[in-house]
Design a protein around this motif. Structure first.
Motif, PDB file in Angstrom:
ATOM      1  N   LEU A 124       0.828  -1.205   0.000  1.00 30.09           N
ATOM      2  CA  LEU A 124       0.000   0.000   0.000  1.00 30.09           C
ATOM      3  C   LEU A 124       0.865   1.258   0.000  1.00 30.09           C
ATOM      4  CD1 LEU A 124      -2.697  -1.022   2.641  1.00 30.09           C
ATOM      5  CD2 LEU A 124      -2.934  -1.024   0.142  1.00 30.09           C
ATOM      6  N   HIS A 125       0.332   2.312  -0.606  1.00 21.86           N
ATOM      7  CA  HIS A 125       1.012   3.610  -0.652  1.00 21.86           C
ATOM      8  C   HIS A 125       0.105   4.634   0.027  1.00 21.86           C
ATOM      9  CE1 HIS A 125       3.789   2.026  -3.802  1.00 21.86           C
ATOM     10  NE2 HIS A 125       2.707   1.324  -4.127  1.00 21.86           N
ATOM     11  N   SER A 126       0.546   5.194   1.146  1.00 22.55           N
ATOM     12  CA  SER A 126      -0.289   6.154   1.863  1.00 22.55           C
ATOM     13  C   SER A 126      -0.310   7.485   1.131  1.00 22.55           C
ATOM     14  CB  SER A 126       0.215   6.346   3.297  1.00 22.55           C
ATOM     15  OG  SER A 126       1.533   6.873   3.296  1.00 22.55           O
ATOM     16  N   ILE A 127      -1.492   8.069   1.014  1.00 23.02           N
ATOM     17  CA  ILE A 127      -1.660   9.385   0.391  1.00 23.02           C
ATOM     18  C   ILE A 127      -1.850  10.383   1.528  1.00 23.02           C
ATOM     19  CG2 ILE A 127      -2.886  10.711  -1.350  1.00 23.02           C
ATOM     20  CD1 ILE A 127      -1.573   8.113  -2.372  1.00 23.02           C
ATOM     21  N   GLY A 128      -0.739  10.922   1.989  1.00 16.64           N
ATOM     22  CA  GLY A 128      -0.767  11.762   3.171  1.00 16.64           C
ATOM     23  C   GLY A 128      -0.569  10.908   4.413  1.00 16.64           C
ATOM     24  N   ARG A 129      -0.299  11.568   5.530  1.00 21.23           N
ATOM     25  CA  ARG A 129      -0.046  10.858   6.782  1.00 21.23           C
ATOM     26  C   ARG A 129      -0.872  11.472   7.896  1.00 21.23           C
ATOM     27  NH1 ARG A 129       6.238   9.013   7.450  1.00 21.23           N
ATOM     28  NH2 ARG A 129       6.604   8.299   5.330  1.00 21.23           N
ATOM     29  N   LEU A 130      -1.040  10.687   8.953  1.00 25.62           N
ATOM     30  CA  LEU A 130      -1.640  11.182  10.183  1.00 25.62           C
ATOM     31  C   LEU A 130      -0.677  10.898  11.320  1.00 25.62           C
ATOM     32  CD1 LEU A 130      -5.390  10.006   9.995  1.00 25.62           C
ATOM     33  CD2 LEU A 130      -4.435  12.228   9.364  1.00 25.62           C
ATOM     34  N   ASP A 131      -0.592  11.827  12.271  1.00 30.30           N
ATOM     35  CA  ASP A 131       0.208  11.592  13.462  1.00 30.30           C
ATOM     36  C   ASP A 131      -0.361  10.404  14.230  1.00 30.30           C
ATOM     37  OD1 ASP A 131       1.681  13.840  12.832  1.00 30.30           O
ATOM     38  OD2 ASP A 131       0.476  15.164  14.099  1.00 30.30           O
ATOM     39  N   GLU A 249      -1.581  19.507  28.176  1.00 32.84           N
ATOM     40  CA  GLU A 249      -2.262  18.221  28.289  1.00 32.84           C
ATOM     41  C   GLU A 249      -3.375  18.251  29.331  1.00 32.84           C
ATOM     42  OE1 GLU A 249       0.451  14.621  27.775  1.00 32.84           O
ATOM     43  OE2 GLU A 249       1.825  16.120  28.607  1.00 32.84           O
ATOM     44  N   GLU A 250      -3.719  19.423  29.843  1.00 31.90           N
ATOM     45  CA  GLU A 250      -4.642  19.535  30.967  1.00 31.90           C
ATOM     46  C   GLU A 250      -6.067  19.119  30.635  1.00 31.90           C
ATOM     47  OE1 GLU A 250      -4.341  23.475  32.425  1.00 31.90           O
ATOM     48  OE2 GLU A 250      -2.267  23.254  33.122  1.00 31.90           O
ATOM     49  N   SER A 251      -6.395  18.885  29.383  1.00 31.53           N
ATOM     50  CA  SER A 251      -7.768  18.528  29.021  1.00 31.53           C
ATOM     51  C   SER A 251      -8.158  17.145  29.507  1.00 31.53           C
ATOM     52  CB  SER A 251      -7.934  18.577  27.502  1.00 31.53           C
ATOM     53  OG  SER A 251      -7.143  17.567  26.888  1.00 31.53           O
ATOM     54  N   GLY A 252      -7.172  16.298  29.798  1.00 31.21           N
ATOM     55  CA  GLY A 252      -7.464  14.943  30.221  1.00 31.21           C
ATOM     56  C   GLY A 252      -7.654  13.979  29.067  1.00 31.21           C
ATOM     57  N   LEU A 253      -7.513  14.460  27.836  1.00 30.12           N
ATOM     58  CA  LEU A 253      -7.691  13.604  26.671  1.00 30.12           C
ATOM     59  C   LEU A 253      -6.559  12.603  26.501  1.00 30.12           C
ATOM     60  CD1 LEU A 253      -8.971  16.066  23.905  1.00 30.12           C
ATOM     61  CD2 LEU A 253     -10.171  14.045  24.762  1.00 30.12           C
ATOM     62  N   GLY A 254      -5.346  13.033  26.821  1.00 33.25           N
ATOM     63  CA  GLY A 254      -4.196  12.169  26.600  1.00 33.25           C
ATOM     64  C   GLY A 254      -3.694  12.220  25.174  1.00 33.25           C
ATOM     65  N   ARG A 255      -4.227  13.124  24.381  1.00 27.65           N
ATOM     66  CA  ARG A 255      -3.761  13.285  22.998  1.00 27.65           C
ATOM     67  C   ARG A 255      -4.272  14.615  22.455  1.00 27.65           C
ATOM     68  NH1 ARG A 255      -7.550  12.162  18.116  1.00 27.65           N
ATOM     69  NH2 ARG A 255      -9.459  11.307  19.017  1.00 27.65           N
ATOM     70  N   ALA A 256      -3.653  15.090  21.376  1.00 25.92           N
ATOM     71  CA  ALA A 256      -4.137  16.301  20.722  1.00 25.92           C
ATOM     72  C   ALA A 256      -5.499  16.019  20.106  1.00 25.92           C
ATOM     73  CB  ALA A 256      -3.149  16.750  19.649  1.00 25.92           C
ATOM     74  N   ALA A 257      -6.438  16.912  20.308  1.00 26.16           N
ATOM     75  CA  ALA A 257      -7.828  16.709  19.881  1.00 26.16           C
ATOM     76  C   ALA A 257      -7.999  17.000  18.394  1.00 26.16           C
ATOM     77  CB  ALA A 257      -8.760  17.603  20.702  1.00 26.16           C
ATOM     78  N   LEU A 258      -7.497  16.081  17.569  1.00 24.74           N
ATOM     79  CA  LEU A 258      -7.534  16.261  16.117  1.00 24.74           C
ATOM     80  C   LEU A 258      -8.059  14.997  15.449  1.00 24.74           C
ATOM     81  CD1 LEU A 258      -6.822  18.065  13.670  1.00 24.74           C
ATOM     82  CD2 LEU A 258      -4.519  17.094  13.740  1.00 24.74           C
ATOM     83  N   HIS A 259      -8.961  15.197  14.476  1.00 23.91           N
ATOM     84  CA  HIS A 259      -9.633  14.069  13.816  1.00 23.91           C
ATOM     85  C   HIS A 259      -9.778  14.368  12.330  1.00 23.91           C
ATOM     86  CE1 HIS A 259     -12.441  10.744  13.255  1.00 23.91           C
ATOM     87  NE2 HIS A 259     -13.340  11.574  12.765  1.00 23.91           N
ATOM     88  N   ALA A 260      -9.296  13.446  11.481  1.00 25.35           N
ATOM     89  CA  ALA A 260      -9.490  13.562  10.026  1.00 25.35           C
ATOM     90  C   ALA A 260     -10.905  13.096   9.719  1.00 25.35           C
ATOM     91  CB  ALA A 260      -8.459  12.713   9.294  1.00 25.35           C
ATOM     92  N   ALA A 261     -11.813  14.029   9.462  1.00 25.96           N
ATOM     93  CA  ALA A 261     -13.242  13.727   9.468  1.00 25.96           C
ATOM     94  C   ALA A 261     -13.853  13.435   8.109  1.00 25.96           C
ATOM     95  CB  ALA A 261     -14.001  14.885  10.116  1.00 25.96           C
ATOM     96  N   ALA A 262     -13.298  13.969   7.048  1.00 24.54           N
ATOM     97  CA  ALA A 262     -13.929  13.790   5.736  1.00 24.54           C
ATOM     98  C   ALA A 262     -12.902  13.949   4.627  1.00 24.54           C
ATOM     99  CB  ALA A 262     -15.062  14.801   5.543  1.00 24.54           C
ATOM    100  N   ALA A 263     -13.207  13.369   3.480  1.00 25.89           N
ATOM    101  CA  ALA A 263     -12.340  13.498   2.301  1.00 25.89           C
ATOM    102  C   ALA A 263     -13.177  13.408   1.043  1.00 25.89           C
ATOM    103  CB  ALA A 263     -11.270  12.409   2.296  1.00 25.89           C
ATOM    104  N   ALA A 264     -12.724  14.109   0.028  1.00 22.68           N
ATOM    105  CA  ALA A 264     -13.360  14.053  -1.288  1.00 22.68           C
ATOM    106  C   ALA A 264     -12.263  13.994  -2.338  1.00 22.68           C
ATOM    107  CB  ALA A 264     -14.242  15.281  -1.515  1.00 22.68           C
TER     108      ALA A 264
END
Length: 304
Positions: A124-131, A249-264
């Motif tokens: 597979l060849h990734s088209i872009g990356r996510l952290d 990090e004080e939000s308590g999430l344990g990660r940066a609040a980022l989500h790849a939500a849609a693509a076209a």
């Protein structure tokens, strides 16, 4: 992986060479064409192997067969793989937070690609990356020809991804564009920064909903720099919630609040429009009560 593509020569292409068709009509790279020449069935005209200098006629059928050669070095791994779309050329998946995309130090056997290998998806060849900590939509090409075409779509803006993030505070402007170069921070390890000698970076944003101390924001990226959204939002005083590198990090999430939500994008060979949306994962949804749909993202995409 093998992919055969048939192309019927049109009246406008008649009199051209096979090489011209491969380059102009099929948009293959010079490297791909060279590779096809060495395969017995790599380039066929009406079922017969031909040289690239052969002249074609209207109605001829030009066939090319792509193959991913060489052994796969990935260690197959067990793990949940959420496939949301698959065809002969593309695979789209929902990546969970906490999973790295590619094998790397400390993650040679538990990356997303390892898990996909374990499900039978190879080369597979990734088209872009996510952290690692970013959740959401990822698109993979199943072979190099598809990867090249999708990469070109990214370059000309025909392949777009929309992200959702929770940012600290409330941006003064409900929408805008951050156009600021991004480069590595000297001595900062993986940290990036806005700097004059960085690479051009452009982020378009729109506030979806405001809460007491943070906001839900949608982003459209026109460039793909490392940590681009995180760096740009920190630069204007609104770092992502839970971001240990650029905020707190004080939000308590344990990660940066980022989500790849849609693509076209467009299917790389048929040209058919394709689009997908992925709802916020449970950890982010807890912070945005009632935000069950992505209707705001659809509006965001229409205006661009």
């Amino acid at each position: 992986m093998e992919r055969k593509l048939d192309h019927a020569v049109s009246s406008g292409e008649a009199g051209k060479t096979v090489g011209w068709i491969l380059d102009s009509s099929l948009a293959l790279s010079a490297r791909q064409i060279r590779s096809l020449k060495f395969q017995p069935d790599g380039i066929l005209l009406n079922g017969i192997r031909v040289r690239t200098d052969v002249v074609v006629r209207e109605g001829d059928c030009l066939s090319v067969t792509f193959r991913e050669t060489g052994g796969c070095l990935l260690v197959p791994a067990e793990g949940a793989v959420f496939v949301i779309y698959e065809d002969e050329d593309i695979l789209a998946v929902n990546k969970p937070s906490g999973v790295v995309v590619h094998p790397s130090p400390g993650h040679y056997a538990d990356s997303l690609l390892n898990c996909l290998e374990g499900q039978g998806f190879s080369h597979l060849h990734s088209i872009g990356r996510l952290d690692r900590d970013t959740s959401g939509l990822m698109v993979f090409a199943k072979h190099k020809a598809a990867a090249l075409r999708l990469a070109r779509q990214r370059e000309n803006g025909r392949f777009q991804k929309v992200y959702l993030a929770l940012v600290l505070g409330r941006p003064q402007q409900s929408e805008g564009t951050i156009d600021a170069p991004v480069g590595r921070m000297p001595g900062g390890g993986m940290r990036m920064q806005v700097c004059a000698d960085g690479k051009p970076a452009r982020t378009e944003y729109r506030v979806v909903r405001e809460y007491k101390t943070y906001s839900l924001v949608a982003f459209l990226l026109w460039t793909g720099r490392t940590h681009q959204i995180r760096v740009h939002m920190a630069a204007i005083g609104h770092p992502l919630l839970g971001d240990p590198l650029y905020g707190t990090e004080e939000s308590g999430l344990g990660r940066a609040a980022l989500h790849a939500a849609a693509a076209a994008l467009f299917q790389p060979f048929t040209g058919a429009p394709l689009s997908w949306e992925i709802p916020l994962p449970a950890d982010l949804r807890e912070l945005v009560p009632g935000e069950e749909t992505l209707s705001a993202l659809k509006e965001f995409a229409r205006k661009n």
